[in-house]
Design an enzyme around this catalytic site. Sequence first.
Site, PDB file in Angstrom:
ATOM      1  N   TYR A   1     -22.655  55.242   4.380  1.00  0.00           N
ATOM      2  CA  TYR A   1     -23.336  55.293   3.077  1.00  0.00           C
ATOM      3  C   TYR A   1     -24.817  55.619   3.270  1.00  0.00           C
ATOM      4  O   TYR A   1     -25.365  56.492   2.590  1.00  0.00           O
ATOM      5  CB  TYR A   1     -23.159  53.952   2.363  1.00  0.00           C
TER       6      TYR A   1
ATOM      7  N   SER B   1     -30.585  56.195  -2.529  1.00  0.00           N
ATOM      8  CA  SER B   1     -30.655  54.755  -2.362  1.00  0.00           C
ATOM      9  C   SER B   1     -31.755  54.414  -1.375  1.00  0.00           C
ATOM     10  O   SER B   1     -32.023  55.183  -0.439  1.00  0.00           O
ATOM     11  CB  SER B   1     -29.326  54.211  -1.847  1.00  0.00           C
TER      12      SER B   1
END
Length: 196
Positions: A124, A91
């Site tokens: 994350y 990401s």
Amino acid sequence: MEQRKARVEAMTLDLASLRSVREFAEIFKARKLPLHILVCNAAVCTQPWNLTEDGLETTFQICHLGHFYLVELLQDVLRHSAPARVVVVSSESHRFTDLVDSCGKVELKLLSPPQKEYWSMLAYNRAKLCNILFSNELHRSMSPHGVTCNALHPGNMMYTSIHRSWWLMTLLFTFARPFTKSMASTTRVTQLAFFM
């Protein structure tokens, strides 16, 4: 693209359990099948703090460690299947964190923090940074054996339900949804990519 003679078979794998990852790898190896493409794509985001059965923070284990362990267990299969490729879905958010302390040393406790030091988005982001570092090292060590590795960012604001555990992210994604990509609009591009 249609493959009328293709045989698809599903196998169970729970990345929140290293035992499950090991069992999956053993079953796959026992089938003596080649492995030309392995896509590491599973993720969770904005999860409340929780530990897996292995005693590790859930976001880190599902987003990174489970994939890392799976690839480690299947490295020999990938080598024997060369040419082969591992694709790690990371990401862009990996840019918003670091794994070093104030002295510039890697701080491993950041990967699986205690509850009082946990913030879901930071967990994350850290897991996604680990994805990038892992992909780079895997490519360095495996490419001489015919196994390439790439990391990718799947696209900005592709609408999914990954945010479902945090109301604020759900609200942001809801407002952004009219401006996001959809699977329907990217299907043709994806099909073209398979032919290239």
